[in-house]
Write an enzyme that holds these catalytic residues in place. Structure first.
Site, mmCIF file in Angstrom:
data_model
loop_
_atom_site.group_PDB
_atom_site.id
_atom_site.type_symbol
_atom_site.label_atom_id
_atom_site.label_comp_id
_atom_site.label_asym_id
_atom_site.label_seq_id
_atom_site.Cartn_x
_atom_site.Cartn_y
_atom_site.Cartn_z
ATOM 1 N N LYS A 193 0.737 -1.098 -0.117
ATOM 2 C CA LYS A 193 -0.200 0.023 -0.065
ATOM 3 C C LYS A 193 0.953 1.193 -0.040
ATOM 4 O O LYS A 193 0.268 2.316 -0.516
ATOM 5 C CB LYS A 193 -1.003 -0.029 1.294
ATOM 6 C CG LYS A 193 -1.739 -1.183 1.007
ATOM 7 C CD LYS A 193 -2.870 -1.262 0.044
ATOM 8 C CE LYS A 193 -3.219 -2.709 -0.233
ATOM 9 N NZ LYS A 193 -3.824 -2.932 -1.539
ATOM 10 N N GLU A 238 -3.221 7.079 7.694
ATOM 11 C CA GLU A 238 -3.642 7.923 6.582
ATOM 12 C C GLU A 238 -4.704 8.847 7.338
ATOM 13 O O GLU A 238 -5.315 8.277 8.010
ATOM 14 C CB GLU A 238 -4.126 7.058 5.676
ATOM 15 C CG GLU A 238 -4.532 7.755 4.292
ATOM 16 C CD GLU A 238 -4.643 6.929 3.308
ATOM 17 O OE1 GLU A 238 -3.893 6.380 2.462
ATOM 18 O OE2 GLU A 238 -5.952 6.242 3.338
ATOM 19 N N ARG A 279 -7.375 -7.474 -9.099
ATOM 20 C CA ARG A 279 -8.113 -8.706 -9.201
ATOM 21 C C ARG A 279 -9.408 -8.372 -9.674
ATOM 22 O O ARG A 279 -9.840 -7.055 -9.708
ATOM 23 C CB ARG A 279 -8.084 -9.526 -8.083
ATOM 24 C CG ARG A 279 -8.313 -8.323 -6.903
ATOM 25 C CD ARG A 279 -8.759 -9.278 -5.478
ATOM 26 N NE ARG A 279 -8.691 -8.211 -4.510
ATOM 27 C CZ ARG A 279 -10.016 -7.570 -4.185
ATOM 28 N NH1 ARG A 279 -11.018 -7.957 -5.089
ATOM 29 N NH2 ARG A 279 -9.834 -6.844 -3.300
#
Lengths: 167, 489, 535
Positions: free
Chosen positions: B120, B203, B294
Site C-alpha cells: 500500500k 492516513e 483482481r
C-alpha cells in the site's frame, strides 16, 4: 404451564387453544382468533391470522423453527420445559468456558494442568475480524483445551474446561 | 480452431465467485477444474465444475492458501490457466510467480504489478509520483522510531492500516490520540496474522467520505479502458454491503475526472487484465485509496450496465488477445445494484451466524451469484458472504424497488442472514435519496437493529401451529373446557 | 322442547330489591374467597420465599393447562372453625385440566400453619379422594405438609373417616386403575409420607422435598442418630437409593413440568354412555338470578325461572306438568349434556313424591344424570297427609334417590330443611357434587320454628321454678337461640364443615355444573337397580 418460544434470546410465552372457528392464540397481551396453518408442501404453507393469509416458508430443525413471513426470516426455538427447567448447574460438573460467538482460535495461552484464576486469559479467538480474549470464568485448573489453534468453532461451543482445585 | 492456448482453467477459489467463473468458462468452451476443501464438498461450484480436486490442510482456509497444493491440483487437472478469483491468493505475487513458473497462465496482472499495488505504501508513493491525489499520511518504515509522533502530526481522525493488506482487515479509525498506540498494536497483530506482514501506516481519515471505485481493463498491447465507477459506500466495519453503479454522488464532470484518473494510474502502471482503482470521495475532491489487482466482488453491477463479461475479458487478456473493446464502445445503460447476503446478524452487532441451509429459494427476474446450495453447511471457517443479488433497471429508483422486492422474496432458512437489514436500507429515505457515506450504518443504528416487534405475532402463531407439542396440548383439552377458557369460581 | 317463558319483571321493585341483596351476598362471597385464598401475614409469604417455595396458588396455576377452567372446591372450608385461622382448611382442592386430562388437584397450603393437617383439612382431603373414586378422576397431590396438628389429633386420627382414610382411599383409587401423581414440595412426614408413596408416580424437589416416617428430631429422640433432613429423606436419596420416589426435580417448576408430562401419558377415557349435542347459552341472562332469588328466604318463587337461567336455550321438557306441581320435573340440556331436573316449588306432598320417584327411574333407565335444585322446607305434615301415606310416599322418593345409579348433582338454592334435604339428594345420598348458594340455609328445621320449639322447651323448664315468664324474658331466651341456630344453618357454616363442595355465586352455577357433569362422566354408569319400594 405455558409453552414458550425463544427469539433472539427473549422468551415469549404463548398458548394455543381450540375454538369452534379453529385455533385461538393466546399471547401475553393479546388473543388472536382464529389462527390456522395450511400445508402446501413440506416447506411451505399459508398462515391465516386474524382474517389475513400469509404465505410462509418454513424449515424445522429439532427445536428450531425457521420461518420466512412477509419478507423476513426468523428463527424460533421451542423451549422444552423438561429440558430448560433442569439447569445443569449442580456444582459437580466441570467449569466451562464457552464460545460467545462462532470463530477461529488464534492462540491458546494455557495448557492442561495449569492453574488459572478468574479473569485470566485462556485463549484468543478471532471472529468478525476482531480478536476476543476468552477468560476463565472462575479459579480452577485447566482440564482440557477443546479447540486447537487455527480450528474453527460454533457459537456456544465448549472451548476450555476447568476443574476445581483438589478434585 | 481453438481460441485459447489452454483448454482447462483451474479455479483457485470457492463460493459464489468460483461458480461465477465456471459459468463464463463454459460459455467460452473451456473446461473448469476446482480445488476444494471437504467443507465445500456440497457447494454449487464443486458440483458445477468439470473436475473437482480435493485439497486439505490445517484448516479449510489454510488449504485454499496452500500454494504448493493448489499448483499440484492445477497439474493434476492439466490446467493451462488458473483463475484466482478474489481474496485468498488472488493478490499474492508469490503465488502468481509460482503459477507462471509452473508453466500455467495466471489470469490476472503481472506479479510485479501485484507487488507494487499490494504494498500500500509503494502504491501510494507511485500514484503520488505520477501526479494523482493521495491523502496525507505517515508511513512507519520511513522511520519506525518516529512513527507515533508523525502519525500524531497527521491529526485526527486518522486511519491505521496495514501496508500489506486490503479488504478492511486490520484497519482502525482513531479519533482520540490517546488510543493511537493501542490501535497500532491491535492493527499490527491482525496484520501479521492476515497478511504475514506487520508493517503499518496511518492516513488521514476523511469523515463523511464515499467510496468510489473505477473498473479498468488493460491488455498486453497497451490498450486501457475504464468501465465506469461503482459506489460502495454502504459498509459496515469497512465491509461493503450494497454496491451500485452509476454513483448518485457523481456529476458527469466529476465522473469523467475520476474515471480518467483511474485510467491514468493504470496506464502509468502498464496494467494488464482487469483491475479496480479505489478512491475516497469527499464532496468533489477524491484521493487514491488503493488499486485491487483482481476481480472485485461487486464486478456484476459493472457487467449489468455495460453488458461486458469481465471474466471473459480477463481470460482473453490472459490468453494474450488484444482488447476487442475501445473506450467508446463502453456505454452505461440504466442502473444496477448489488446486495451482499451475509451469514451474520446485524441485529446483534453483526455476529457471524452458522447453520445448515435448510431451504433456499431465490427470487425470479434478478441475477443471483450464489455460493450456497440447499443442504450445505455454513461454517465460521470462511468469509460470511453467501450470495449476491444483482438487479438492473432503467433508473436508480426502479432498481432500488426491484432490489427491495427481491430481497424480501429471497428465502434462506437455516442460517440467519442480513437480508432484513438489506430490505431496511432499500426502504430508507437517505439511501433512496442517494445521501449516504461510509459512516451511514453507524450513524443510523436503527437500520441494523430493526424493529423486533414487527410481525412478531405472526411468527409466534406460525411457530405454535407448526410445533407438535403446542398443537397437541390444544387438541388434548376437551371441547367443553376449551370453550370455558380460564374460568375460575 | 319448549322454551320457558320467563314472567320475571326485571323492573319491579321486588326484583330490584332482590337483585341488590343478592349482588351484595355474591360480593361478600367473592371477598371471603379472595381472603381465604390470598390473605396471609407477610411473614408467611416471607418464609416461603426464604424456603425457595412457590405459593400454593402459583403451584396450582402452573400445573393447570392455561386457558382452561378450574372448579375450586370448598374454598371456604374451616371458615367458621379454629377462630378463622386456617383458611381453606390449609388445602386447595379443585377439578382442572392438566395436559388435557380432567384431574382433581389436592395441594397442601404451606402458607397456613406450614400446611399442617387440621381435622377439617383431613375431611377436605378425604372428600377430594372420594370425588376421585366416585368419578374416576386421576389425582395430582402437591404435598407440602408439616404433619398433623397434634393438639386436635383426637378429631382427625383414629376414626373411620380420619387421616387413615386418605391412605385407604389412595389405595382404593389405585386398585380401580385411576392413577395419582404426587409432587413432594416440602416435608412429608409420618402418615403424610405415604401420600407420595401410595401414588403411582411421585416427583421430589431437590432441597425442599423430603419424605420420612420420622423427621430428624424424632430420629434423634428415638435412636440418638443425628442426621440432616436432606440425608434422611431428600430427593437425591429417595430417587437414587431407596426408590421411594421416581423423579428428581431441580425446582418446583421442573417438578410441575415432569408431573404434566406424566399426566400426558394417562389414558383419556371416552365418555360413550351419554349423548352430547351442541351447547347453546340460556335465553335469559344468568345475572337475572340475582333478582329472582328472594331476599326473604320464606318467599315462594317459581323454580322454572331458575331453570330458565341454567339450561341450554332455556328449553325445558317438563314431565307431568299438571300433577304433583310442588315438585317440577323435566329434561333439559346443560352445555349439551342432557340432565333430568327435580326442583322444589313448595313443600313435598304424596303426589310430588310419587312423581319424583317415577321421574328418577325414567332418568336412570335413560342414562340421564340428575340435577336437584333444592328449595324445600320438608314433607307436608298433618293428620290428613299421614293418613294419605305421606311417609310411605316420601320413602319411595328416598329409595329412588338412594338407588339411582346415574350421577346426581345437588344445588341448595334457598331452603333445605327436614326430610326434604334428604329426599332432594342431600349430602348423605352421595350426589357427586353438592353446591350451595350464599343465601341458602340448611338445617333440620327452619330457624324460626326451631327457635320457637327450643324457646318453648326452655321456658317450660324455667316456668317450673319461677312461674310464668314475661314477653321480655321469653325474648331474652329466644334471641340467642335464634342467633346461634341461624349461624349454624348458614351456607358459610355448611361449607365450613364440608357439608357441601363449596358456595357458588349463582351466576357461576351453570359452568360449575358443566365441569362437574363432565368430570362425573369419567366413571361408567352402573346398571339401574333399586331396593324395595313401599307401594
Amino acid at each position: 404451564m405455558h409453552h414458550s418460544f425463544e427469539i433472539d434470546g427473549v422468551d415469549h410465552r404463548l398458548w394455543l387453544s381450540n375454538s369452534q372457528q379453529g385455533y385461538r392464540l393466546h399471547l401475553r397481551d393479546q388473543v388472536i382468533t382464529p389462527v390456522a396453518f395450511t400445508y402446501h408442501s413440506e416447506s411451505s404453507g399459508i398462515l391465516t391470522i386474524a382474517g389475513e393469509s400469509e404465505p410462509v416458508r418454513f424449515a424445522i430443525e429439532g427445536e428450531l423453527i425457521h420461518l420466512h413471513i412477509r419478507g423476513r426470516a426468523r428463527i424460533l426455538r421451542y423451549i422444552d420445559p423438561l429440558r430448560t427447567l433442569a439447569p445443569a448447574n449442580d456444582g459437580t460438573r466441570p467449569l466451562i468456558a464457552r464460545a460467545p460467538m462462532p470463530g477461529v482460535v488464534v492462540a491458546t495461552t494455557v495448557s492442561p494442568g495449569q492453574s488459572v484464576s478468574a479473569g485470566m486469559a485462556l485463549m484468543t479467538i478471532e471472529s468478525m475480524k476482531l480478536e476476543t480474549i476468552i477468560r476463565s470464568p472462575q479459579d480452577g485448573i485447566v482440564d482440557r483445551v477443546h479447540v486447537k489453534e487455527g480450528e474453527s468453532f460454533e457459537h456456544d461451543a465448549v472451548l476450555v474446561t476447568l476443574s476445581k482445585e483438589g478434585r | 480452431m481453438h481460441k485459447f492456448p489452454f483448454n482447462t482453467v483451474l479455479i483457485a477459489n470457492r463460493g459464489e465467485i468460483a461458480a461465477r467463473i465456471i459459468k463464463t468458462l463454459r460459455k467460452l468452451g473451456l473446461r473448469s477444474a476446482i480445488a476444494y476443501h471437504e467443507a465445500d464438498a456440497l457447494s454449487p461450484a464443486v458440483s458445477m465444475a468439470d473436475l473437482a480436486i480435493p485439497i486439505s490442510g490445517r484448516s479449510p482456509i489454510a488449504s485454499y492458501l496452500d500454494i504448493a497444493q493448489i499448483i499440484g491440483a492445477a497439474r493434476k487437472a492439466s490446467a493451462g490457466a488458473l483463475h484466482p478469483g478474489y481474496g485468498l491468493l488472488s493478490e499474492n505475487a508469490e503465488f502468481a510467480r509460482a503459477v507462471i513458473k509452473a508453466g500455467i497462465t495466471f489470469i490476472g496482472p503481472a506479479p510485479e504489478i501485484i507487488d507494487l499495488m499490494g504494498d500500500k505504501i509503494r502504491a501510494r508513493n507511485f500514484v503520488q509520483r505520477n501526479g494523482f491525489p493521495v491523502a496525507p499520511c505517515a508511513i512507519e518504515e520511513d522511520d519506525p522510531a518516529t512513527f507515533v509522533s508523525r502519525a500524531t502530526a497527521v491529526g485526527v481522525p486518522l486511519l491505521v492500516k496495514p501496508s500489506g493488506g486490503g479488504g478492511g482487515k486490520g484497519m482502525r479509525i482513531v479519533r482520540d490520540l490517546n488510543t493511537l498506540e493501542a490501535a497500532i498494536e491491535q492493527a499490527r497483530s491482525e496484520a501479521r496474522r492476515y497478511f504475514g506482514d506487520s508493517r503499518l501506516y496511518v492516513e488521514r481519515y476523511v469523515e463523511l467520505q464515499r467510496h468510489i471505485e473505477v473498473q479498468v481493463l488493460g491488455d498486453a498491447f497497451g490498450n486501457l479502458i475504464h468501465l465506469f465507477e461503482r459506489e460502495c459506500s454502504v459498509q459496515r466495519r469497512f465491509q461493503k454491503i450494497i454496491e451500485e453503479t452509476p454513483s448518485p454522488a457523481l456529476s458527469p464532470e466529476l465522473r469523467t475526472r475520476i474515471c480518467e484518473a483511474a485510467v491514468g494510474i493504470a496506464r502509468a502502471a502498464q496494467y494488464q487484465n482487469a483491475g479496480t482503482v479505489e478512491f475516497i470521495l469527499s464532496e468533489d475532491e477524491f484521493y487514491f485509496l488503493e488499486m485491487n489487482t483482481r476481480l472485485q466482488v461487486e464486478h456484476p453491477v459493472t457487467e449489468m450496465i455495460t453488458g461486458v463479461d469481465l471474466i471473459a475479458e480477463q481470460v482473453y487478456a490472459a490468453a494474450g488477445r488484444e482488447l476487442a473493446l475501445s473506450q467508446s464502445d463502453i456505454a452505461s445503460n440504466g442502473h444496477a445494484i448489488e446486495l451482499r447476503l451475509y451469514a451474520e446478524a446485524p441485529e446483534r452487532g453483526y455476529v457471524p451466524t452458522t447453520g445448515n441451509v435448510l431451504l433456499l429459494e431465490y427470487p425470479d427476474g434478478v441475477r443471483i451469484d450464489s455460493g450456497i446450495m440447499q443442504g450445505q453447511r455454513i461454517t465460521p471457517a470462511f468469509d460470511p458472504m453467501l450470495a449476491k443479488i444483482i438487479v438492473h433497471a432503467p433508473t436508480r429508483a426502479e432498481a432500488a424497488l426491484k432490489a427491495h422486492r427481491a430481497v424480501r422474496e429471497l428465502v434462506l432458512l437455516g442460517c440467519e442472514t442480513n437480508a432484513s437489514l438489506l430490505a431496511r436500507i432499500l426502504a430508507d429515505e437517505a439511501f433512496l435519496g442517494g445521501q449516504f457515506h461510509t459512516g451511514y450504518l453507524e450513524e443510523n443504528p436503527h437500520l441494523a437493529a430493526g424493529n423486533f416487534a414487527t410481525g412478531l405475532s405472526a411468527f409466534l402463531a406460525c411457530a405454535a401451529l407448526l410445533t407438535g407439542p403446542v398443537r397437541a396440548s390444544a387438541n388434548a383439552v376437551p371441547e367443553l373446557h376449551a370453550a370455558l377458557g380460564s374460568w375460575r369460581n | 322442547m319448549q322454551r320457558i317463558g320467563s314472567v320475571a319483571d326485571v323492573n319491579s321493585q321486588a326484583f330490584r330489591r332482590n337483585d341488590l341483596h343478592n349482588r351484595q351476598l355474591a360480593a361478600e362471597l367473592k371477598e371471603r374467597q379472595r381472603a381465604a385464598r390470598f390473605h396471609r401475614p407477610e411473614r408467611d409469604f416471607e418464609r416461603l420465599r426464604r424456603q425457595n417455595k412457590l405459593f400454593v396458588r402459583e403451584r396450582v396455576e402452573a400445573l393447570l393447562d392455561p386457558e382452561t377452567p378450574f372448579l375450586e372446591l370448598s374454598t371456604l372450608a374451616a371458615n367458621k372453625a379454629y377462630d378463622g385461622e386456617v383458611p381453606g382448611a390449609a388445602q386447595v382442592v379443585g377439578i382442572g385440566i392438566v395436559a388435557g386430562r380432567e384431574v382433581i388437584v389436592h395441594a397442601d397450603d404451606a402458607s397456613v400453619k406450614s400446611g399442617a393437617w387440621y381435622p377439617l383439612s383431613v375431611k377436605k382431603i378425604v372428600r377430594a379422594l372420594d370425588i376421585a373414586i366416585e368419578n374416576r378422576l386421576p389425582m395430582v397431590h402437591l404435598c407440602d405438609c408439616a404433619g398433623g396438628f397434634l393438639p386436635l389429633q383426637a378429631e382427625f386420627f383414629a376414626d373411620r373417616y380420619h387421616a387413615g382414610r386418605i391412605l385407604r382411599n389412595q389405595s382404593i383409587l389405585s386398585k380401580m386403575g385411576v392413577p395419582q401423581v404426587a409432587i413432594v414440595m416440602g416435608h412429608c412426614t409420618a402418615a403424610g409420607a405415604y401420600v407420595p408413596a401410595l401414588s403411582e408416580y411421585n416427583i421430589m424437589v431437590e432441597g425442599t422435598g423430603a419424605i420420612f416416617l420420622g423427621g430428624p428430631p424424632v430420629v434423634k429422640a428415638a435412636t440418638g442418630e443425628q442426621v440432616s433432613a436432606e440425608d434422611l429423606g431428600g430427593a437425591l436419596m429417595h430417587t437414587s437409593v431407596s426408590g421411594t420416589s421416581d423423579y428428581f426435580a431441580r425446582s418446583e417448576m421442573h417438578a410441575i413440568a415432569i408431573a404434566r408430562d406424566v399426566v400426558a401419558r394417562f389414558h383419556q377415557p371416552a365418555k360413550p354412555w351419554i349423548d352430547r349435542v351442541a351447547p347453546e347459552p340460556p335465553a335469559y341472562s344468568a345475572s337475572e338470578l340475582y333478582g329472582i332469588i328472594p331476599k326473604d328466604a320464606r318467599a315462594q318463587f317459581d323454580m322454572r325461572e331458575i331453570i330458565a337461567r341454567l339450561v341450554d336455550g332455556s328449553r325445558f321438557h317438563e314431565y307431568q306438568p299438571r300433577y304433583g306441581t310442588s315438585l317440577v320435573c323435566g329434561f333439559a340440556q346443560l352445555y349439551g349434556y342432557q340432565v333430568g331436573i327435580l326442583a322444589n316449588n313448595g313443600v313435598l306432598f304424596s303426589d310430588s313424591s310419587l312423581k319424583g320417584a317415577h321421574f328418577i327411574q325414567l332418568c336412570d333407565k335413560n342414562r340421564t344424570p340428575l340435577l336437584f335444585l333444592q328449595n324445600v322446607t320438608g314433607f307436608m305434615v298433618g293428620r290428613e297427609y299421614e293418613r294419605g301415606g305421606i311417609t310411605k310416599d316420601g320413602a319411595k322418593l328416598i329409595m329412588a334417590v338412594s338407588g339411582a345409579s346415574v350421577p346426581k348433582f345437588t344445588i341448595v338454592c334457598n331452603s333445605s330443611h327436614g326430610a326434604g334435604t334428604y329426599a332432594m339428594s342431600g349430602r348423605a345420598f352421595d350426589p357427586r357434587f353438592v353446591f350451595s348458594w350464599p343465601n341458602s340455609q340448611i338445617s333440620a328445621m327452619g330457624a324460626d320454628q326451631a327457635a320457637g320449639v327450643l324457646t318453648h322447651v326452655k321456658a317450660r323448664q324455667l316456668a317450673r321454678v319461677d312461674g310464668r315468664l314475661s314477653e321480655q324474658e321469653l325474648a331474652a331466651i329466644r334471641e340467642p337461640i335464634l342467633e346461634q341456630y341461624r349461624e349454624r344453618s348458614s351456607a358459610y357454616y355448611a361449607t365450613s364443615e364440608l357439608w357441601d363442595d363449596g358456595i357458588l355465586d349463582p351466576v357461576d352455577t351453570r359452568t360449575a355444573l358443566a365441569i362437574a357433569l363432565s368430570a362425573s362422566l369419567n366413571a361408567p354408569a352402573d346398571t339401574p337397580q333399586y331396593g324395595v319400594f313401599r307401594l
